[in-house]
Design an enzyme around this catalytic site. Structure first.
Site, short mmCIF file in Angstrom:
data_model
loop_
_atom_site.label_atom_id
_atom_site.label_comp_id
_atom_site.label_asym_id
_atom_site.label_seq_id
_atom_site.Cartn_x
_atom_site.Cartn_y
_atom_site.Cartn_z
N PHE A 37 0.84 -1.19 0.00
CA PHE A 37 0.00 0.00 0.00
C PHE A 37 0.89 1.25 0.00
O PHE A 37 0.67 2.19 -0.76
CB PHE A 37 -0.91 0.00 1.24
CG PHE A 37 -1.82 1.19 1.31
CD1 PHE A 37 -3.00 1.22 0.61
CD2 PHE A 37 -1.46 2.32 2.05
CE1 PHE A 37 -3.83 2.34 0.64
CE2 PHE A 37 -2.27 3.44 2.09
CZ PHE A 37 -3.47 3.44 1.39
N GLU A 113 8.87 3.40 20.96
CA GLU A 113 7.76 2.57 21.44
C GLU A 113 7.45 1.53 20.39
O GLU A 113 7.58 1.82 19.19
CB GLU A 113 6.49 3.42 21.60
CG GLU A 113 6.62 4.52 22.60
CD GLU A 113 5.51 5.56 22.46
OE1 GLU A 113 4.49 5.29 21.81
OE2 GLU A 113 5.70 6.65 23.01
N LYS A 115 5.17 -0.38 17.88
CA LYS A 115 3.97 0.06 17.17
C LYS A 115 2.98 -1.09 17.20
O LYS A 115 3.15 -2.08 16.47
CB LYS A 115 4.31 0.46 15.74
CG LYS A 115 3.15 1.07 14.99
CD LYS A 115 3.63 1.69 13.69
CE LYS A 115 2.55 2.50 13.01
NZ LYS A 115 1.37 1.74 12.64
N ASP A 117 -0.35 -3.20 16.58
CA ASP A 117 -1.16 -3.27 15.37
C ASP A 117 -2.61 -3.57 15.72
O ASP A 117 -3.00 -4.73 15.85
CB ASP A 117 -0.57 -4.36 14.47
CG ASP A 117 -1.02 -4.20 13.04
OD1 ASP A 117 -1.62 -3.16 12.73
OD2 ASP A 117 -0.78 -5.12 12.24
N TYR A 225 -0.56 5.12 24.31
CA TYR A 225 0.71 5.67 23.85
C TYR A 225 0.74 7.20 23.76
O TYR A 225 1.68 7.77 23.22
CB TYR A 225 1.11 5.08 22.50
CG TYR A 225 0.03 5.20 21.43
CD1 TYR A 225 -0.34 6.43 20.91
CD2 TYR A 225 -0.61 4.06 20.94
CE1 TYR A 225 -1.32 6.54 19.96
CE2 TYR A 225 -1.60 4.16 19.98
CZ TYR A 225 -1.94 5.40 19.49
OH TYR A 225 -2.92 5.51 18.54
N LYS A 312 8.76 0.59 10.05
CA LYS A 312 7.98 -0.64 9.92
C LYS A 312 8.91 -1.82 9.68
O LYS A 312 9.75 -1.78 8.78
CB LYS A 312 7.00 -0.52 8.74
CG LYS A 312 6.01 0.62 8.87
CD LYS A 312 4.81 0.26 9.70
CE LYS A 312 3.80 -0.49 8.91
NZ LYS A 312 2.57 0.07 8.62
N CYS A 406 -19.66 -25.39 -9.23
CA CYS A 406 -19.23 -25.93 -7.93
C CYS A 406 -18.35 -27.16 -8.15
O CYS A 406 -18.75 -28.08 -8.88
CB CYS A 406 -20.46 -26.28 -7.10
SG CYS A 406 -20.02 -27.12 -5.57
N CYS A 409 -20.52 -30.35 -6.81
CA CYS A 409 -21.79 -30.83 -7.35
C CYS A 409 -22.09 -30.28 -8.74
O CYS A 409 -23.11 -30.62 -9.33
CB CYS A 409 -22.94 -30.49 -6.39
SG CYS A 409 -23.28 -28.72 -6.33
N CYS A 424 -22.10 -21.64 -3.85
CA CYS A 424 -22.84 -22.66 -4.59
C CYS A 424 -24.28 -22.61 -4.08
O CYS A 424 -24.52 -22.84 -2.90
CB CYS A 424 -22.22 -24.03 -4.35
SG CYS A 424 -23.31 -25.36 -4.86
N CYS A 430 -25.86 -30.22 -2.31
CA CYS A 430 -24.40 -30.21 -2.49
C CYS A 430 -23.78 -30.90 -1.26
O CYS A 430 -23.94 -30.43 -0.13
CB CYS A 430 -23.93 -28.76 -2.61
SG CYS A 430 -22.16 -28.58 -2.77
S1 IVH Z 1 1.52 7.78 18.01
C1 IVH Z 1 0.40 11.66 16.05
N1 IVH Z 1 2.38 5.53 19.04
O1 IVH Z 1 -0.23 3.80 14.47
C2 IVH Z 1 0.93 10.35 16.38
N2 IVH Z 1 0.77 5.42 17.30
O2 IVH Z 1 0.06 5.15 11.76
C3 IVH Z 1 -0.11 9.45 16.80
N3 IVH Z 1 0.06 3.16 16.73
O3 IVH Z 1 -3.09 5.81 14.36
C4 IVH Z 1 0.27 8.07 16.86
N4 IVH Z 1 1.31 2.11 18.22
O4 IVH Z 1 -3.18 3.76 15.82
C5 IVH Z 1 1.56 6.11 18.12
N5 IVH Z 1 3.18 3.62 20.08
C6 IVH Z 1 2.39 4.19 19.18
C7 IVH Z 1 1.55 3.43 18.34
C8 IVH Z 1 0.76 4.10 17.40
C9 IVH Z 1 0.42 1.97 17.25
C10 IVH Z 1 -0.88 3.35 15.62
C11 IVH Z 1 -1.94 4.39 15.91
C12 IVH Z 1 -1.84 5.41 14.83
C13 IVH Z 1 -1.09 4.66 13.78
C14 IVH Z 1 -0.28 5.65 12.97
#
Ligand code: IVH
Length: 669
Positions: A37, A113, A115, A117, A225, A312, A406, A409, A424, A430
C-alpha cells in the site's frame, strides 16, 4: 513519462488506493500488505510532486483513511487524530533525524515505542470519568464507541487521583490478543463466516459491533501511547506516559528514551525477533521527539506530525511457484480459493498452501498459473499471497480464471452484487454443504450433541442414514451399532444426547439451522424480536429489516430459507421431535430500582416489546405514563422517537435513556 501518461497513471493509482482504503478501513478485509500500500502511495506522491498540475484536494495523499460507519454517532476530535509517516530503512530514519535536528535547538531525546497493530482509540476523561471514546474515523471526527470500550476490563472507567487535569485525552491501540484471534477465527470457520484477515481487522471489526455482550466476549485489550490536554502534568512525552500508567492506563513496558539514532536503531534491532513472543501483534517501532516544546516547534503537516515517525518491520516473505488453485466449499456454500504452492520454508514452517480469500484478490493480483509469488505470514495464521514477480512470468502462461461451477456438485456458482464471495446455491443437495450443515447443527454452541464428530457424521451421511438434520431424531440404535468403531455404549450415548438436545433454547436452535448469514449474535437479535419460529416464518423482508442490525442481505437469506419446501418439511419434523421453537416467556426481574419514578416509553424497541417494558417498569416500582410533563422522571427512548416528544423532553430537561441503559438500570444485564 509524458503528461497524459502521468495523468492516466495518477487517476488509476487514486482509484486503486481509494479501493484499498475502503477494504482496510470499512470492510476490514485488506487484500494487499501495508508495504505494498505504501508503495502505491509513494508512487502517487512522487507523480503529484512531478506533475503538480494534476494535484487535487481530495487526493488520497491528502487524506487520512476513514473507518466511519453508519451505526454510531459521530463526534469531532478535540485534537485531530493524525497518522504517522512510515519508513522502511535506517537511511530514511537518519533523514528524519536530520530534519528534526535542523529545526530544534538544544539537546534532543527520542522515545521509542513498539507500534502495536490494532485500532486506534481516543478517550476523553472529564473530572476523572470516562466521558467519550472515539475511533479515529477520518481523523477529524470519529465514531462514538464508548459502550464498547467500557467492556474492555483493563481500561479504567474512572480515575480517583489527586491532581489529574479536569479534562484530558488518552490515545491508544485497541488490540485483540493473538490467541483470542485464533480461537475466534476457528469458531467463525465452523460457522461458515468470513474469517478475519488478522488481529487488527478483528479488533476494529469488534469495536464496531452493536451487541456489547459480543464485544465483551472478544476479550479486547488496549495499550496507551499518548496523553493530550491543556494542563498536562509533565513537559515530556515519556513522563506523561509514565503518569498515565500510574493513573491506571496500560502502557507498554518496553518504552525507552534514546539520545541518538544509534540508540534508536539498537532498540529497533533488539525487538525485531523478540516481538514475536508478545501476546499482541506489532508491526514496527514509533520514534517520537520527547520534549513537548520541541514537538510544538516541529509542528504537524496535514496528515502527520513532524516530530514522530514509524519504522515498519518488513514482514517475512518467501518467493515460490504457484502450482495450482483449488476451491473449497464451505458449510454455507461459500467458495474459498486456496493456492497450492511449491513447498517453501517461511518463518519456522514449511508452507504449501496459501489463502486467497476470493475472486477479487485473484483479479487484483492478476495471478497466472506458474507465477513466482511472494508469500507472507505476518500476524496471520494462514500465509497469504501478497504479490507476484511479474518480471519472471513465463510467456504464454494462463491467467487464473475463477471457477464457474461448484467443484463438488457442478451447480453454476452465484455471486450476489456487493459481496466478495462466490457461493454454490445448491443448498439442499451439495454434499459438503449437507455434511457441514449437520456438523454445525450438532456442534457445541448449537445443539451440543456429544459423540457426533465430523467422522461419524460423514459415515452416517455416506451410508445414507442421514440426509438432513431432522433425520438425526429418527436414528435407531441398530443403525448406529453397525458403524465402524461404534460400540453399544457410544451409540446409546449419542442417542441420549440427541434426545437431550430438545431442551436447547430457541435462539440456539435458530442458530443451529445454519441459515446463511445467521450467526449466533444475529440469531439472538432475531429471537428477541420474533418470539417464535412461526412468527419468524411469517416475517417478510420489510418486517425483518425493521430490526436493528438486520440488513437486506440477512433478511433475504431468512426469507429464502423458509420459502423452501424442503426446509419447511425439516422444520415440521423438528417440531414434532419436540425441539424448542419459541422463546420462553421473558423472566421479569422485580426490584425497586425505579421506585417513585414516572417513566414515558417512546419509540420502537429491539429487545422487548412495549408491553414487556411496561411490565418491567411496574415490577420495578416505577409508574408508566403516556405523556411527557413536568412530572416525568425519565424517558425510555427507542428508535424513531417522534420529534415533538423529543423537543418537549429537551425543553423540560428530562433525561432519556435507551433500552440497554434501562435494562442495566433494573439489573437485567
Ligand atoms: S503515536 C500523532 N504511538 O499507528 C501520532 N501510534 O500510523 C499518533 N500506533 O493511528 C500516533 N502504536 O493507531 C503512536 N506507540 C504508538 C503506536 C501508534 C500503534 C498506531 C496508531 C496510529 C497509527 C499511525
Amino acid at each position: 513519462m509524458n503528461q497524459s501518461e502521468a495523468k492516466e497513471r495518477i487517476d488509476k493509482l487514486r482509484k486503486e488506493i481509494e479501493e484499498h482504503n475502503r477494504r482496510y478501513y470499512v470492510l476490514n478485509q485488506p487484500v494487499i500488505s501495508d508495504f505494498e500500500f505504501d508503495l502505491l502511495m509513494n508512487e502517487l506522491k512522487t507523480l503529484e510532486e512531478k506533475f503538480p498540475e494534476f494535484m487535487v484536494e481530495w487526493s488520497p495523499t491528502q487524506k487520512v483513511g476513514s473507518d466511519i460507519t453508519r451505526e454510531f454517532r459521530q463526534f469531532d476530535h478535540t485534537y485531530p487524530m493524525l497518522s504517522l509517516s512510515n519508513t522502511y530503512s535506517y537511511e530514511e530514519l537518519r533523514d528524519f533525524d536530520n530534519r528534526v535536528q535542523k529545526t530544534v535547538e538544544g539537546p534532543l531525546e527520542y522515545v521509542c515505542e513498539l507500534k502495536f497493530d490494532g485500532a486506534s482509540i481516543s478517550i476523553t476523561y472529564i473530572n476523572g470519568i470516562m466521558a467519550r471514546a472515539l475511533t479515529r474515523g477520518d481523523g477529524t471526527k470519529g465514531d462514538d464507541v464508548t459502550v464498547n470500550i467500557k467492556t474492555i476490563k483493563s481500561i479504567p472507567w474512572s480515575i480517583t487521583r489527586d491532581g489529574i487535569p479536569s479534562e484530558f485525552i488518552v490515545r491508544g491501540e485497541v488490540l485483540m490478543p493473538r490467541a483470542v484471534f485464533e480461537s475466534l477465527n476457528k469458531e467463525r470457520s465452523k460457522e461458515g463466516l468470513n474469517l478475519f484477515a488478522n488481529p487488527r481487522n478483528a479488533a476494529s471489526g469488534t469495536l464496531k459491533l452493536l451487541d456489547q455482550s459480543a464485544v465483551a466476549s472478544r476479550k479486547l485489550d488496549c495499550m496507551f501511547y499518548f496523553l493530550l490536554g491543556e494542563n498536562l502534568p509533565h513537559k515530556t512525552h515519556y513522563d506523561n506516559l509514565m503518569q498515565a500508567s500510574d493513573w491506571g492506563f496500560k502502557v507498554d513496558g518496553s518504552i525507552t528514551v534514546c539520545r541518538n539514532m544509534d540508540e534508536v536503531i539498537g532498540f529497533i534491532e533488539s525487538w525485531e525477533n523478540k516481538r514475536e513472543g508478545l501476546p499482541f501483534g506489532t508491526d514496527g517501532v514509533v520514534i517520537k521527539v520527547n520534549s513537548l516544546d520541541q514537538q510544538r516547534e516541529l509542528g504537524v503537516t496535514a496528515k502527520s506530525p513532524r516530530w514522530a515517525v514509524a519504522y515498519k518491520y518488513k514482514a517475512e516473505q518467501a518467493v515460490t511457484r504457484l502450482k495450482s488453485i483449488s476451491y473449497q466449499v464451505g458449510r454455507t456454500g461459500n467458495i474459498t480459493p486456496v493456492a497450492n504452492l511449491e513447498p517453501v520454508f517461511l518463518a519456522g514452517t514449511t508452507v504449501k498452501r496459501a489463502s486467497l480469500h476470493n475472486a477479487d484478490q485473484i483479479f487484483l493480483l492478476d495471478l497466472h498459473v506458474d507465477d513466482m509469488v511472494y508469500v507472507e505470514k505476518g500476524g496471520e495464521i494462514i500465509p497469504k499471497i501478497v504479490g507476484v514477480d511479474y518480471a519472471s512470468r513465463k510467456e504464454g502462461s494462463k491467467a487464473v480464471k475463477f471457477i464457474e461451477t461448484c467443484p463438488e456438485c457442478g451447480t453454476p456458482l452465484v455471486r450476489t452484487e456487493g459481496e466478495s464471495n462466490h457461493f454454490c446455491p445448491n443448498y439442499l443437495h451439495c454434499p459438503p454443504q449437507i455434511r457441514g450443515r449437520i456438523e454445525h447443527f450438532v456442534s457445541r454452541r448449537a445443539m451440543d450433541i456429544e459423540g457426533l464428530g465430523e467422522e461419524t457424521v460423514d459415515m452416517l451421511f455416506s451410508k445414507g442414514l442421514i440426509r438432513n438434520v431432522a433425520d438425526l431424531y429418527d436414528l435407531k440404535p441398530e443403525q448406529l451399532i453397525i458403524l465402524e468403531r461404534m460400540g453399544e455404549k457410544s451409540a446409546t450415548n449419542i442417542l441420549n444426547s440427541i434426545k437431550g438436545s430438545i431442551n436447547v433454547p430457541y435462539p440456539r436452535v435458530l442458530f443451529a439451522l445454519g441459515i446463511r448469514h445467521v450467526g449466533e449474535t444475529v440469531a439472538k437479535t432475531i429471537t428477541a424480536r420474533f418470539r417464535s419460529l412461526n412468527e419468524l416464518m411469517n416475517a417478510n423482508i420489510d418486517t425483518l429489516t425493521a430490526v436493528r442490525e438486520i440488513g437486506p442481505k440477512i433478511a433475504s437469506s431468512i426469507v429464502a430459507y423458509f420459502n423452501d419446501a424442503e426446509n419447511q418439511e425439516i422444520i415440521r419434523r423438528l417440531r414434532s421431535a419436540g425441539l424448542k421453537l419459541e422463546s420462553e416467556k421473558a423472566e421479569v426481574p422485580a426490584g425497586n430500582a425505579l421506585s417513585g419514578k414516572v417513566i414515558v416509553i417512546s419509540g420502537v424497541f429491539q429487545r422487548h416489546s412495549r408491553d414487556e417494558y411496561r411490565e418491567l417498569i411496574e415490577k420495578n416500582g416505577g409508574k408508566n405514563s403516556s405523556s411527557i410533563s413536568g412530572n416525568t422522571s425519565l424517558i425510555l427512548a427507542g428508535d424513531n422517537m417522534g420529534p415533538s416528544k423529543k423537543a418537549k423532553a429537551d425543553e423540560l430537561g428530562i433525561s432519556m435513556i435507551n433500552e440497554d441503559e434501562f435494562l442495566r438500570l433494573i439489573g437485567k444485564e
